[in-house]
Design a protein around this motif. Structure first.
Motif, PDB file in Angstrom:
ATOM      1  N   GLN A  47      24.387  -0.942   5.269  1.00  0.00           N
ATOM      2  CA  GLN A  47      23.083  -1.011   5.923  1.00  0.00           C
ATOM      3  C   GLN A  47      23.199  -1.307   7.416  1.00  0.00           C
ATOM      4  O   GLN A  47      22.273  -1.017   8.176  1.00  0.00           O
ATOM      5  CB  GLN A  47      22.223  -2.079   5.233  1.00  0.00           C
ATOM      6  CG  GLN A  47      21.773  -1.674   3.837  1.00  0.00           C
ATOM      7  CD  GLN A  47      21.079  -2.793   3.090  1.00  0.00           C
ATOM      8  OE1 GLN A  47      21.308  -3.974   3.359  1.00  0.00           O
ATOM      9  NE2 GLN A  47      20.225  -2.442   2.138  1.00  0.00           N
ATOM     10  N   CYS A  48      24.329  -1.855   7.825  1.00  0.00           N
ATOM     11  CA  CYS A  48      24.551  -2.145   9.242  1.00  0.00           C
ATOM     12  C   CYS A  48      25.151  -0.962   9.998  1.00  0.00           C
ATOM     13  O   CYS A  48      25.275  -1.017  11.229  1.00  0.00           O
ATOM     14  CB  CYS A  48      25.477  -3.356   9.389  1.00  0.00           C
ATOM     15  SG  CYS A  48      24.740  -4.922   8.891  1.00  0.00           S
ATOM     16  N   ARG A  85      17.014   4.592   4.362  1.00  0.00           N
ATOM     17  CA  ARG A  85      16.724   3.939   5.639  1.00  0.00           C
ATOM     18  C   ARG A  85      15.409   4.484   6.189  1.00  0.00           C
ATOM     19  O   ARG A  85      15.226   5.693   6.334  1.00  0.00           O
ATOM     20  CB  ARG A  85      17.844   4.191   6.648  1.00  0.00           C
ATOM     21  CG  ARG A  85      17.649   3.409   7.953  1.00  0.00           C
ATOM     22  CD  ARG A  85      18.610   3.867   9.039  1.00  0.00           C
ATOM     23  NE  ARG A  85      19.997   3.598   8.701  1.00  0.00           N
ATOM     24  CZ  ARG A  85      20.611   2.433   8.912  1.00  0.00           C
ATOM     25  NH1 ARG A  85      19.950   1.422   9.437  1.00  0.00           N
ATOM     26  NH2 ARG A  85      21.891   2.282   8.592  1.00  0.00           N
ATOM     27  N   ARG A  87      25.404  -4.490   2.249  1.00  0.00           N
ATOM     28  CA  ARG A  87      25.007  -5.047   3.547  1.00  0.00           C
ATOM     29  C   ARG A  87      25.810  -4.412   4.680  1.00  0.00           C
ATOM     30  O   ARG A  87      25.279  -4.157   5.767  1.00  0.00           O
ATOM     31  CB  ARG A  87      25.196  -6.564   3.554  1.00  0.00           C
ATOM     32  CG  ARG A  87      24.271  -7.330   2.615  1.00  0.00           C
ATOM     33  CD  ARG A  87      22.815  -7.019   2.864  1.00  0.00           C
ATOM     34  NE  ARG A  87      21.929  -7.889   2.082  1.00  0.00           N
ATOM     35  CZ  ARG A  87      20.668  -7.616   1.817  1.00  0.00           C
ATOM     36  NH1 ARG A  87      20.127  -6.480   2.265  1.00  0.00           N
ATOM     37  NH2 ARG A  87      19.927  -8.439   1.114  1.00  0.00           N
ATOM     38  N   GLY A  88      27.077  -4.137   4.417  1.00  0.00           N
ATOM     39  CA  GLY A  88      27.879  -3.471   5.436  1.00  0.00           C
ATOM     40  C   GLY A  88      27.385  -2.067   5.725  1.00  0.00           C
ATOM     41  O   GLY A  88      27.256  -1.664   6.891  1.00  0.00           O
ATOM     42  N   ASP A  90      24.828   2.414  11.616  1.00  0.00           N
ATOM     43  CA  ASP A  90      23.639   3.098  12.114  1.00  0.00           C
ATOM     44  C   ASP A  90      23.528   4.561  11.701  1.00  0.00           C
ATOM     45  O   ASP A  90      22.430   5.123  11.702  1.00  0.00           O
ATOM     46  CB  ASP A  90      23.578   3.001  13.640  1.00  0.00           C
ATOM     47  CG  ASP A  90      23.173   1.610  14.119  1.00  0.00           C
ATOM     48  OD1 ASP A  90      22.679   0.821  13.285  1.00  0.00           O
ATOM     49  OD2 ASP A  90      23.349   1.322  15.310  1.00  0.00           O
ATOM     50  N   TRP A 135      15.046  -0.859   4.664  1.00  0.00           N
ATOM     51  CA  TRP A 135      15.574  -0.083   3.536  1.00  0.00           C
ATOM     52  C   TRP A 135      14.587  -0.095   2.376  1.00  0.00           C
ATOM     53  O   TRP A 135      14.091  -1.149   1.980  1.00  0.00           O
ATOM     54  CB  TRP A 135      16.933  -0.641   3.105  1.00  0.00           C
ATOM     55  CG  TRP A 135      17.999  -0.262   4.085  1.00  0.00           C
ATOM     56  CD1 TRP A 135      18.299  -0.893   5.258  1.00  0.00           C
ATOM     57  CD2 TRP A 135      18.865   0.871   4.003  1.00  0.00           C
ATOM     58  NE1 TRP A 135      19.307  -0.234   5.918  1.00  0.00           N
ATOM     59  CE2 TRP A 135      19.684   0.852   5.168  1.00  0.00           C
ATOM     60  CE3 TRP A 135      19.047   1.890   3.071  1.00  0.00           C
ATOM     61  CZ2 TRP A 135      20.655   1.814   5.417  1.00  0.00           C
ATOM     62  CZ3 TRP A 135      20.024   2.846   3.307  1.00  0.00           C
ATOM     63  CH2 TRP A 135      20.806   2.807   4.469  1.00  0.00           C
TER      64      TRP A 135
END
Length: 225
Positions: A60-61, A100, A57-58, A63, A106
């Motif tokens: 995916q955040c 991405r 999750r980190g 950019d 995702w």
């Protein structure tokens, strides 16, 4: 070859596993990025299972992270952390890459099986119409199972000591290729034309079968690690 300089415009890719000391993909892809003039870098990230969701999750955040490659033991668990998955990933129940998309979502894919079968065919062992025994129903093994049936294997015998994994895999395979898969907690090698060893620990050392069965001695043995 000179490495591509890392700057504020560099796109990031990671390979996620536990452990990661065995991964070879950075040594393969980073020189390719440099040769093709692609402003990107791939680095290994060591994430323990209990931290997997937090790590993914980190990432995916972030950019400028465009993709996550996945190795043992996270291939099954990471599928649930994608917004969408390919049909192959859903059938296998695992993913070895998250990408991405342009809209920021995702997408999960699994190309373990397709790559393995392509190598098998190039080596002269086309699975079409053949009887295949597969040892291992983990992330890679599940993807290989789906790819073998998609490539026309006549019968697939899968063994794994995890009864829950076996039952789930058989259900998913039967939904697409009914009646062509049998499962057991011990290898079914009698009559096998091809035997595939896909241990759930991708860095485990494996040895050829020494069971002495004539059918096994005639089979083509393949290992995935």
């Amino acid at each position: 070859m000179t490495a591509t300089p890392i700057s504020g415009t560099t796109r990031l890719y990671v390979v996620l596993g536990d452990p990661v000391t065995q991964v070879r993909s950075p040594g393969l892809l980073n020189p390719l990025f440099a040769r093709l003039g692609i402003d990107a870098v791939l680095v290994p990230v060591h994430a323990r299972p209990e931290h997997l969701e937090q790590v993914v999750r980190g990432l995916q955040c972030v950019d400028n992270v465009d993709g996550i490659f996945v190795t043992v033991p996270h291939k099954a668990a990471v599928l649930a952390l994608a917004d969408r998955g390919s049909p192959t990933a859903r059938i296998a129940g695992s993913a070895n890459a998250l990408r991405r998309e342009p809209d920021g979502s995702w997408y999960a894919e699994n190309f373990d099986g397709a790559g393995f079968v392509a190598g098998l065919v190039r080596a002269g062992h086309d699975p079409r119409g053949r009887r295949v025994a597969l040892v291992g129903a983990g992330g890679a093994g599940s993807a290989i199972a789906a790819a073998l049936l998609a490539a026309g294997a006549d019968r697939l015998a899968v063994c794994d000591r995890d009864a829950t994994k076996l039952a789930g895999l058989r259900t998913r395979l039967d939904a697409h290729w009914p009646g062509r898969t049998v499962v057991a907690d011990e290898p079914h090698l009698d009559g096998a034309d091809i035997v595939v060893n896909a241990p759930r620990s991708g860095c485990a050392r494996t040895t050829p079968c020494r069971c002495g069965r004539s059918s096994c001695r005639r089979a083509a043995w393949w290992r995935t690690s």
